[in-house]
Each structure stands twice: as structure tokens, then as C-alpha cells.
Design a protein around this motif. Sequence first.
Motif, PDB file in Angstrom:
ATOM      1  N   ASN A 168       0.842  -1.195   0.000  1.00  0.00           N
ATOM      2  CA  ASN A 168       0.000   0.000   0.000  1.00  0.00           C
ATOM      3  C   ASN A 168       0.877   1.245   0.000  1.00  0.00           C
ATOM      4  O   ASN A 168       2.093   1.180   0.229  1.00  0.00           O
ATOM      5  N   LEU A 169       0.246   2.380  -0.233  1.00  0.00           N
ATOM      6  CA  LEU A 169       0.954   3.651  -0.333  1.00  0.00           C
ATOM      7  C   LEU A 169       1.572   4.054   0.994  1.00  0.00           C
ATOM      8  O   LEU A 169       2.651   4.661   1.026  1.00  0.00           O
ATOM      9  N   ARG A 170       0.933   3.726   2.097  1.00  0.00           N
ATOM     10  CA  ARG A 170       1.458   4.101   3.413  1.00  0.00           C
ATOM     11  C   ARG A 170       2.822   3.459   3.662  1.00  0.00           C
ATOM     12  O   ARG A 170       3.706   4.075   4.264  1.00  0.00           O
ATOM     13  N   ASP A 171       3.008   2.221   3.219  1.00  0.00           N
ATOM     14  CA  ASP A 171       4.294   1.538   3.405  1.00  0.00           C
ATOM     15  C   ASP A 171       5.348   2.043   2.420  1.00  0.00           C
ATOM     16  O   ASP A 171       6.546   1.959   2.707  1.00  0.00           O
ATOM     17  N   THR A 173       9.706   3.681   3.158  1.00  0.00           N
ATOM     18  CA  THR A 173      10.716   2.890   2.460  1.00  0.00           C
ATOM     19  C   THR A 173      11.469   3.742   1.449  1.00  0.00           C
ATOM     20  O   THR A 173      12.696   3.643   1.321  1.00  0.00           O
ATOM     21  N   THR A 174      10.752   4.594   0.743  1.00  0.00           N
ATOM     22  CA  THR A 174      11.384   5.457  -0.258  1.00  0.00           C
ATOM     23  C   THR A 174      12.271   6.502   0.393  1.00  0.00           C
ATOM     24  O   THR A 174      13.394   6.759  -0.060  1.00  0.00           O
ATOM     25  N   GLY A 185      -2.610   0.332 -10.140  1.00  0.00           N
ATOM     26  CA  GLY A 185      -2.739   1.741 -10.492  1.00  0.00           C
ATOM     27  C   GLY A 185      -2.128   2.673  -9.470  1.00  0.00           C
ATOM     28  O   GLY A 185      -1.466   3.660  -9.824  1.00  0.00           O
ATOM     29  N   TRP A 186      -2.311   2.390  -8.166  1.00  0.00           N
ATOM     30  CA  TRP A 186      -1.786   3.300  -7.143  1.00  0.00           C
ATOM     31  C   TRP A 186      -0.269   3.325  -7.163  1.00  0.00           C
ATOM     32  O   TRP A 186       0.350   4.390  -6.947  1.00  0.00           O
ATOM     33  N   LEU A 187       0.384   2.166  -7.437  1.00  0.00           N
ATOM     34  CA  LEU A 187       1.839   2.124  -7.471  1.00  0.00           C
ATOM     35  C   LEU A 187       2.366   2.817  -8.721  1.00  0.00           C
ATOM     36  O   LEU A 187       3.393   3.516  -8.676  1.00  0.00           O
ATOM     37  N   ILE A 206       7.360   9.910  -7.459  1.00  0.00           N
ATOM     38  CA  ILE A 206       8.644   9.742  -6.780  1.00  0.00           C
ATOM     39  C   ILE A 206       9.792  10.258  -7.634  1.00  0.00           C
ATOM     40  O   ILE A 206      10.730  10.889  -7.133  1.00  0.00           O
ATOM     41  N   VAL A 207       9.765  10.008  -8.942  1.00  0.00           N
ATOM     42  CA  VAL A 207      10.893  10.419  -9.788  1.00  0.00           C
ATOM     43  C   VAL A 207      10.891  11.924 -10.048  1.00  0.00           C
ATOM     44  O   VAL A 207      11.932  12.490 -10.388  1.00  0.00           O
ATOM     45  N   THR A 208       9.751  12.580  -9.899  1.00  0.00           N
ATOM     46  CA  THR A 208       9.697  14.025 -10.116  1.00  0.00           C
ATOM     47  C   THR A 208       9.621  14.815  -8.823  1.00  0.00           C
ATOM     48  O   THR A 208       9.786  16.033  -8.833  1.00  0.00           O
TER      49      THR A 208
END
Length: 522
Positions: free
Chosen positions: A262-265, A269-270, A286-288, A295-297
Motif C-alpha cells: 500500500n501507499l502508506r508503506d 521505504t522510499t 494503479g496506485w503504485l 517519486i521520480v519528479t
Amino acid sequence: MSTSAFDPIAAARSVVPFPRAEQGGEQPRSAKQEKQPPQAEVLRVLGQNRFRYLHHNGAPYAVPYDGPAIAVPLRAAAHTGTGSLRQHLTRIYVTEYDRTPSQTALADAVATLDALAMRVPETELHLRVGADPEDSAVSWLDLGRPDGESVRIAPDGWTLTCPDPEAGPVWRRTKLVRPLPRPDRPAGGWREGIGELSALLPFTPETLPLAIGWLLAALRPGMPRPIAYLTGEQGAGKSTSGQMLTGIIEGARAPLRQAPENLRDLGPTTAAGWVLALDNLSGLPGWLSDALCRIVTGDAQVTRALYTDDDVNVLTYQRPVLLTGIDLGALRNDLAERMMPLELQPIRRDQRRTAGALWAAYAQAHPRILGALLDLAAEVWADLPYAAADLTERPRLADFAELLHALDRVTGWRSLEAFNGAQDALNDAVLDGHPVAGALRDWTASPAFPPGGWQGTMGELHRQLSSDGRGITDGWPKTPAVLSARIRQVAPALRARGISVARTSGSNKNGKVYAVTRDPVS
């Protein structure tokens, strides 16, 4: 600052300002009259005089006055690789007074320093790669060493040095920041080091320059970079190659992680590492897909702070991303525009090595590979202003295109051409996996499509595209409004293939009029 002549117990008897406590104290008294200050007060003075304080993402950190420019968190440090201020104060106290402070005194001292640090302004802390505060043409690489030794990369070359704690970048460390070897300049120049990398990682000749370009972009703070996607048939060494490619700037055997659930995890981590490397993907929800684009921008994740109702924690990050897998499935257009496939060649049986032998060769070559990359980076940094002025067309990741153009000018490679070709292939993959895009491509390429283009309402376009039975298939838009939204999703990929769906200035009794055209050379 020197501390050999400073007595914290004496200083603790006086009222002191923040961030540094005043040195000195009361006049000497007799042994009976002298009252020792509490341990918490001594620890507080030690903390004020040994460290300066700053904030990053709302959390307080301490940086030693006499030590490497590495920030130490004031609060719980289970997630860091530097320890907490509490641990540092314990070590200093035991070293100087040969006794252990009480846990209560430590908690009181750190709580006081935390409260005092709240008025210190927000300061940028850098993780692994940082910008020079005084020269935008210079970047820094943290080697992850305890002494803080780092690499300063400038257009005139790179040097090993420790950043000035008050004028240079201040590093933030986590458990994912692994030590890097001290880089070594190859005797044969950067081409020799790149050759050693090529012997270890089975990239095709076309994709090796792209892999080098991605590594160089990872050394540029604040640059939007494409998502490196290692692909190849089973047994091509994708996971090992991903570890090695990432490890050049993240440390040996840098971990490749499973995709979070999920997005919360994903956020913590990032933020904890420099390169986000996800292994063995067989599809992207889709969410990932949306999260990787951010993340890259550059992205920020806001979550509720623990044990509070009205406070939040904020994580900000912009990271290089690497993925491995055989097939990611149908890609969304916004993700495809940010991806760069790196194809690995099949490894012949007579070329295979044991894992132990391969990693031993990598460890031996790592200092020279890193040195070659830094040599090349300095030359590319020097050419970037000229390459930017020389480049006439730019894809969506314009900064990366300029870097590749500079790389080509320095090396004689054709990495930008390869990148543009890879983008065209990904556009085709998007069209193939999108039913609306596929229908538009088939219709505009058929003899039924008017030579001068087509005009009509979105409802009429919906009926036109649904006329061959698509309207009864799963996933096909059931209304003109949904069709319009689906077309907007893939509009850039369609334009890349010469197909345009645009609203005109006119309208009729059925609604707004749209024009569908196709470039005859596409």
C-alpha cells in the motif's frame, strides 16, 4: 571547538543561552560549600556546547561542532544508522566522567534540548547525494563513512574531502546508507572502468550507455530521472544486475525490495534510501504506477503523527527508481513516459560464474567503476551548459535528455537516440494495451478513415469506434464522457504516433465538435 579546558559541571551552574552554553561558572568554593549540579544539567550543557541544532521535515537534529557533517536525530533513532543524541551524550559523559548517567537525567536533558531546538529554522539535510550550497554546478556524494569523507564532483574534476559542517552539505544517514569504497581512478581512464562494469553486467550494447546515463543522473540532486527497468528473459540475471547497478552508488549488495502492499508503506521505504529498487515485478497496480511517477519528479507524503489528533508527519523525497521484471503488463501513459527499459542479454552457459566469484569480481572492480563514473560525471557536468544550448528537441524528461546529450558529446555515444527509440517502443506498448488507443489507431489507419480527417461530437465518435462490436467487450467505455476521459489518458502516446483528437472551435445541436486527424507519415 576545543573542549579540553571546558568544565561542563562549572558551566552548568550558570544560566546559559542556546545554542551554545557560556563557558565558565561561579568562583571556586570549599568542598563542603560546593554543590554538584544535577546530571541532567551537565548533560544539557554538554549537548549545547558539542552540537548545533537544526530542523529537517519538522524533526530536530544535532550536528557536532567538532566532527563530520552528519546529522544526529534527537528523538528515537531505531530507523537511523547514526544513533540518537541520547546515545552520543551517554558516550561523552562516560568518557569524561567515568560513570553512567541515569536514564531519567538523559531523558530530561534531551527533552530540554528538543524544546530549545524548536526555534531553530528548517534546514535541508541530504541523503547520499546533495547539492553544494554555494555552487549549483557542484554536487556531492556521501561515501557513508564514519569520518564523513565524501566526494565533491565539480566541472573541473572530483576530490575526496569532508564537507564543512557549517558551509557544506549536511548528511542524513539511515540503515540503508551503506559504506561505499573510496573511488580509484582507473589507469586507463573512465573507459577502462566502464569496460569492467560491462564485463560484469550483461547489458546490450545499445542499453549500456543508457545505464551509465541513469547512474550519472542519480548523482545530480533535484533532477527528474527516468525509471530504469531491467528486462530480459528468465535467467538473464536481472536481480543480480539490479543489485550491482544500484550498489555502485548505494553500497555493495544494496537490497532490492518487494513492492509494498500500500501507499502508506511505500513512503517510509522510499525516504529511507537513495535509490528505490523493486524486484521481480509482474504487474503494476494503479496506485503504485501513480506513486512511481511522483517519486521520480518529487513527492511528499503526509500522515497523522502518532498519539495526536491534529499533528502530521511529512516525508518529502525525489529518488532514482529501478525496477526488475519480465513483463510489467499494460503500462499507463504517464508511467511509460517516465520509463527507460534496460535490456539484458541472455548469459551463455560458458559465461556463467558462481555467485561467490561474481561478487568477488564486483568488489574488486567497484572502486575503479566508481572512479570512472566520477571522472565521466565531471566531464559531463562541464559540458552540460553547452549541451543544453545545443539541444533543439526535448522529451518529457528534459533534464535527463540534456544530460544524455552532454554524455554523447563527451563520449561519442548515441544514448539520447537510444532513449528516444525506447520511448517510441513504450508508446507503442501503451497503444497496444489500451483498447481506446488501439481502436483509434486501427480506424485512422484503415481505408474507412476520411483522408482529410474526421469531425463530429464525442457521442458520434463513440458510436463510430463502437460500431465493430467493441461496445460489448469488457473494459470498453460505455458512455461518450468515459471515452473522452480515456482519450485524454493516452493523448501524448497518440500524438507521438501522429494521431490527434482535439476539440474544435465549433459545435452543433448535439454538442461540442472534435477533430480526429492522422499525420500521413506516421
